[in-house]
Design an enzyme around this catalytic site. Structure first.
Site, PDB file in Angstrom:
ATOM      1  N   LYS A  78       0.844  -1.208   0.000  1.00 44.11           N
ATOM      2  CA  LYS A  78       0.000   0.000   0.000  1.00 44.11           C
ATOM      3  C   LYS A  78       0.879   1.260   0.000  1.00 44.11           C
ATOM      4  CE  LYS A  78      -3.866  -2.327   2.239  1.00 44.11           C
ATOM      5  NZ  LYS A  78      -4.630  -2.636   3.454  1.00 44.11           N
ATOM      6  N   GLN A 100      -4.359  -1.168   9.669  1.00 43.69           N
ATOM      7  CA  GLN A 100      -4.394  -2.516   9.082  1.00 43.69           C
ATOM      8  C   GLN A 100      -5.039  -3.499  10.054  1.00 43.69           C
ATOM      9  OE1 GLN A 100      -3.629  -3.257   5.948  1.00 43.69           O
ATOM     10  NE2 GLN A 100      -4.000  -5.448   6.168  1.00 43.69           N
ATOM     11  N   ASP A 111     -10.845   3.523   4.176  1.00 38.46           N
ATOM     12  CA  ASP A 111     -11.201   2.099   4.122  1.00 38.46           C
ATOM     13  C   ASP A 111     -12.721   1.924   4.090  1.00 38.46           C
ATOM     14  OD1 ASP A 111      -9.294   0.029   4.001  1.00 38.46           O
ATOM     15  OD2 ASP A 111      -8.611   0.441   6.046  1.00 38.46           O
TER      16      ASP A 111
END
Ligand code: GUN
Length: 293
Positions: free
Chosen positions: A54, A98, A121
């Protein structure tokens, strides 16, 4: 005849080139560099590799990325404090924590601390709620990537039967919600199967489109699908393989070799959904930065 292999890497590269061009414009015209704050707690090998990918993609797109790595023993308060600091940092337009977080840290509390305006997200209750009722929101990256892949492959979703295998908050639930929305590229009839489904194959055999996010290799085998099905394999499993230098190979949740002989289109693992997840993260981060003009 074998299935068309849906090349997520190629679509991702095209979309990332477009995103990079828009990042350059935003910098040139407004002096804004889109910034992503990434928080990783612990040393889960898969998470390390996702987060590294990422950050690399961010840099390649011309974005700023701030990478915070905390030890396994970090407390919930430590993580929340970093999230709150990033909420207030004007250089950061998107925040990614994460998942999964180590045991002892309440994921809901951490996600709930992310400002919905920076929740690239799409995991906060505010963004999930807005997505479900069809209001403007950050769409979760993997489900959004799945929809882009289906669109690119020319797979009609409207009026067709999508069977989703898996009910996670990250993939199964949101992809089902998106695909049932009354919008172009969606409008499907959706069935969601999960570990409480007694005979999975009863449902998977009815699927025109199968989205598999179960987290186990060979969850879907050739006898479980009908000819011509479109298969999106979201699974990423590490299979021990001493012939590989890193000691494992990646496999999806679908028996690719057998199912690809029956399906009309299928995503490979790796190189299918994975690159699209990262691309949609860049897309959301850019959108957030554009809104800050
Ligand atoms: N873990 C697995 N997939 C994801 C994702 O898309 N976002 C975050 N934050 N964690 C994940």
């Amino acid at each position: 005849m074998g299935a068309v292999i849906l090349d997520g890497k190629k679509l991702a590269a095209e979309m990332r080139a477009d995103i990079a061009a828009k990042v350059a414009e935003l910098k040139r015209d407004f002096g804004i560099t889109p910034g992503l704050g990434v928080i990783l707690v612990g040393a889960n090998p898969a998470s390390i590799s996702y987060v590294t990918a990422k950050e690399k993609a961010c840099t390649e797109a011309g974005m700023y990325s701030e990478d915070i790595r905390l030890p396994e023993e970090a407390s919930q308060d430590d993580v929340v404090a970093i999230v709150r600091r990033m909420n207030l940092d004007p250089k950061i337009h998107g925040i990614l924590v994460q998942l999964p977080l180590p045991k002892g840290i309440d994921e809901s509390a951490v996600i709930g601390a992310i400002s919905p305006e920076k929740d690239v997200d799409g995991f906060t209750p505010e963004n999930v709620g807005r997505m479900v009722i069809g209001e403007q929101s950050f769409l979760p990256c993997t489900p959004h990537g799945v929809i882009k892949l289906l669109e690119r492959a020319g797979v009609e979703t409207s009026g067709r039967h999508v069977v989703v295998v898996g009910r996670s908050n990250i993939v199964g639930k949101p992809v089902a919600q998106l695909l049932m929305r009354k919008t172009p590229g969606c409008n499907a009839t959706v069935t969601v199967c999960h570990t409480g489904t007694p005979d999975l194959s009863v449902f998977t055999r009815q699927a025109d489109i199968l989205v598999v996010a179960a987290g186990h290799p060979n969850t879907v085998t050739a006898d479980m699908v009908k000819p011509g099905v479109a298969v999106i394999d979201v699974g990423v499993n590490r299979i021990p393989d001493p012939t590989r230098s890193r000691g494992y190979r990646l496999s999806g949740d679908v028996d690719f070799d057998a199912v690809s002989k029956i399906a009309s289109v299928i995503t490979p693992v790796p190189g299918g959904v994975g690159p699209m997840t990262i691309t949609m993260l860049l897309y959301n981060t850019l959108a957030s930065a554009q809104r800050s003009k």
